[in-house]
Design an enzyme around this catalytic site. Structure first.
Site, mmCIF file in Angstrom:
data_model
loop_
_atom_site.group_PDB
_atom_site.id
_atom_site.type_symbol
_atom_site.label_atom_id
_atom_site.label_comp_id
_atom_site.label_asym_id
_atom_site.label_seq_id
_atom_site.Cartn_x
_atom_site.Cartn_y
_atom_site.Cartn_z
ATOM 1 C CB SER A 132 -1.008 -0.074 1.430
ATOM 2 O OG SER A 132 -1.405 1.094 1.469
ATOM 3 C CE1 TYR A 157 -4.280 -2.005 4.641
ATOM 4 C CE2 TYR A 157 -3.745 0.026 4.319
ATOM 5 C CZ TYR A 157 -4.151 -0.839 3.854
ATOM 6 O OH TYR A 157 -4.039 -1.281 2.439
HETATM 7 N N1 LIG Z 1 -8.430 -0.161 -2.431
HETATM 8 C C1 LIG Z 1 -7.274 0.668 -2.305
HETATM 9 O O1 LIG Z 1 -7.183 1.787 -2.415
HETATM 10 C C2 LIG Z 1 -6.213 0.077 -1.712
HETATM 11 C C3 LIG Z 1 -4.796 0.885 -1.860
HETATM 12 C C4 LIG Z 1 -3.914 0.294 -0.961
HETATM 13 C C5 LIG Z 1 -3.844 -1.131 -0.920
HETATM 14 N N2 LIG Z 1 -4.920 -1.771 -1.098
HETATM 15 C C6 LIG Z 1 -4.660 -3.388 -0.851
HETATM 16 O O2 LIG Z 1 -5.168 -4.115 -2.068
HETATM 17 C C7 LIG Z 1 -5.860 -5.327 -1.496
HETATM 18 C C8 LIG Z 1 -7.154 -5.394 -2.085
HETATM 19 O O3 LIG Z 1 -8.042 -4.291 -1.835
HETATM 20 P P1 LIG Z 1 -9.261 -4.001 -2.063
HETATM 21 O O4 LIG Z 1 -9.647 -2.568 -2.166
HETATM 22 O O5 LIG Z 1 -9.900 -4.939 -3.212
HETATM 23 O O6 LIG Z 1 -10.191 -4.330 -0.629
HETATM 24 P P2 LIG Z 1 -11.337 -5.315 -0.462
HETATM 25 O O7 LIG Z 1 -11.829 -5.247 1.268
HETATM 26 O O8 LIG Z 1 -12.584 -4.786 -1.333
HETATM 27 O O9 LIG Z 1 -11.048 -6.912 -0.625
HETATM 28 C C9 LIG Z 1 -10.305 -7.475 0.192
HETATM 29 C C10 LIG Z 1 -10.989 -9.049 0.312
HETATM 30 O O10 LIG Z 1 -10.330 -9.872 1.174
HETATM 31 C C11 LIG Z 1 -11.249 -10.480 1.947
HETATM 32 N N3 LIG Z 1 -10.400 -10.971 3.355
HETATM 33 C C12 LIG Z 1 -9.968 -9.939 4.246
HETATM 34 N N4 LIG Z 1 -9.587 -10.612 5.388
HETATM 35 C C13 LIG Z 1 -9.708 -11.890 4.832
HETATM 36 C C14 LIG Z 1 -9.261 -13.286 5.475
HETATM 37 N N5 LIG Z 1 -8.490 -13.399 6.560
HETATM 38 N N6 LIG Z 1 -9.408 -14.417 4.752
HETATM 39 C C15 LIG Z 1 -9.916 -14.234 3.493
HETATM 40 N N7 LIG Z 1 -10.309 -13.184 2.995
HETATM 41 C C16 LIG Z 1 -10.329 -12.189 3.676
HETATM 42 C C17 LIG Z 1 -12.287 -9.563 2.158
HETATM 43 O O11 LIG Z 1 -13.558 -10.300 2.454
HETATM 44 C C18 LIG Z 1 -12.347 -8.840 0.856
HETATM 45 O O12 LIG Z 1 -13.485 -9.336 0.003
HETATM 46 C C19 LIG Z 1 -5.676 -5.361 0.068
HETATM 47 O O13 LIG Z 1 -4.685 -6.017 0.518
HETATM 48 C C20 LIG Z 1 -5.659 -3.730 0.337
HETATM 49 O O14 LIG Z 1 -5.015 -3.501 1.447
HETATM 50 C C21 LIG Z 1 -6.051 -1.282 -1.646
#
Ligand SMILES: NC(=O)c1ccc[n+]([C@@H]2O[C@H](COP(=O)([O-])OP(=O)(O)OC[C@H]3O[C@@H](n4cnc5c(N)ncnc54)[C@H](O)[C@@H]3O)[C@@H](O)[C@H]2O)c1
Length: 338
Positions: A132, A157
């Site tokens: 991130s 985080y």
């Molecule tokens: N969206 C953003 O702006 C952003 C920015 C930086 C980093 N990220 C990272 O990118 C990745 C995807 O983000 P996103 O926006 O799609 O988030 P999101 O929350 O929509 O997707 C993450 C998914 O992981 C699942 N999950 C969480 N904990 C879990 C566990 N213990 N076991 C199994 N499944 C689990 C959740 O149910 C969810 O559907 C994440 O790692 C997030 O930290 C996202």
């Protein structure tokens, strides 16, 4: 051309980025195993909706499981022998990490460790994982470069994401696992995450509530964010799949951002314009200005030089185009009045 038999494992497949990435891989005929624990951190209906859209593909298998369950993760790797792992499942959200720290340790630290251990015992061609932009903390030097010092995260985080990078490096060094970490910069788009500001603001408008903008009301020193449209993120990941790290330690980290930070207020005004267009009538938020929250950072700004040099691609979508896609989807999905 022979039938595709290589398995791609996408963790967090019911999530925002996981859904779009899975769809793209499935459209290319790849076999995708999607896993997710479908937790209720945000509206579960949205996760179910995304899964409903993936389920018709006969090259898609969904398995509901928790990353923290090491035995099940190992069984999964043993059964399907994935060749590429794209690890996106994690507990997201900066502010929520102050409220519920346990879940960040469980999913982002223990869960990540289980994925690394599985890749160690059932070797994969390439592990790609989500880091991130938050690892840059309150760094002042912009744009943020992958070589910058990132040992000062300002939220739990961010600490978990930085920890993931360190763990991946070690596993790559010790067990020769090709691994690529991606520092995503504020990803947005249709079917996005309701916990993120642009989505939450929109929800508030339709429930006749004011929006809180945490920038002290100081427009000269407004917050800056590098907003990245979902299609650009997916394209970046997809190109990186075949771009395995080749150094002595096969681990690399890349920024994926737009390389064009926007003032928070510009972003909000663009959201108003796009929503007005989607609705066919003027839409203006009622705004309340509040102090910056602990853990929030003043600016994010990605250098994309390393990404471009590797895959000849950098995110390009403007917030005008990207937010229009979001507001058009929102109006349709929630059936809000025109
Ligand atoms: N969206 C953003 O702006 C952003 C920015 C930086 C980093 N990220 C990272 O990118 C990745 C995807 O983000 P996103 O926006 O799609 O988030 P999101 O929350 O929509 O997707 C993450 C998914 O992981 C699942 N999950 C969480 N904990 C879990 C566990 N213990 N076991 C199994 N499944 C689990 C959740 O149910 C969810 O559907 C994440 O790692 C997030 O930290 C996202």
């Amino acid at each position: 051309m022979g039938k595709e038999t290589k398995v791609h494992l996408v963790t967090g497949a019911a999530g925002f980025i996981g859904y779009y990435l899975s769809k793209k891989l499935l459209d290319q005929g790849k076999i995708v195993i999607g896993i997710d624990n479908l937790n209720d951190y945000y509206d579960i209906k949205l996760k179910e909706k995304r899964l409903n859209l993936l389920e018709p593909y006969n090259n898609f298998i969904f398995i509901k499981l928790d990353l923290a369950d090491k035995e099940q993760i190992f069984n999964l790797f043993k059964t399907y022998q994935p060749i590429v792992v794209i690890h996106l499942a994690a507990q997201g959200g900066v502010r929520y990490s102050a409220e519920n720290p346990d879940v960040y340790i469980q999913s982002n630290i223990n869960g990540f460790y289980n994925i690394l251990e599985a890749c160690r015992h059932y070797p994969v061609d390439h592990l790609i994982y989500a880091s991130s932009s938050s690892v840059y903390g309150a760094n002042k030097k912009v744009p943020f470069e992958e070589t910058d010092f990132v040992d000062n995260p300002v939220s739990l985080y961010a600490s978990t994401k930085k920890t993931n990078e360190l763990m991946a490096h070690t596993y790559s060094y010790l067990y020769d696992i090709p691994a690529t970490g991606l520092r995503f910069f504020t990803v947005y788009g249709p079917m996005g995450r309701p916990d993120m500001a642009y989505f939450g603001f929109t929800n508030k408008f339709f429930s006749n509530e004011p929006i809180q903008i945490y920038n002290n009301g100081d427009f000269d020193n407004d917050l800056y964010r590098d907003f990245t449209y979902i299609d650009d993120i997916v394209e970046g990941i997809e190109r990186l799949i075949s771009h395995k790290p080749t150094g002595e330690v096969k681990h690399e980290v890349y920024n994926i951002g737009n390389n064009q930070p926007e003032k928070l207020m510009t972003f909000i005004e663009t959201l108003e314009k796009c929503m007005s267009k989607s609705l066919g009538k003027e839409m203006v938020f009622e705004k309340q200005f509040e102090p910056i929250k602990p853990g929030d950072v003043p600016a994010t700004y990605a250098s994309t030089d390393k990404l471009q040099a590797a895959i000849d691609f950098k995110p390009q979508t403007s917030i005008e185009d990207g937010l229009q896609q979001f507001t058009d989807w929102y109006v349709e999905y929630y059936g809000v009045k025109r």
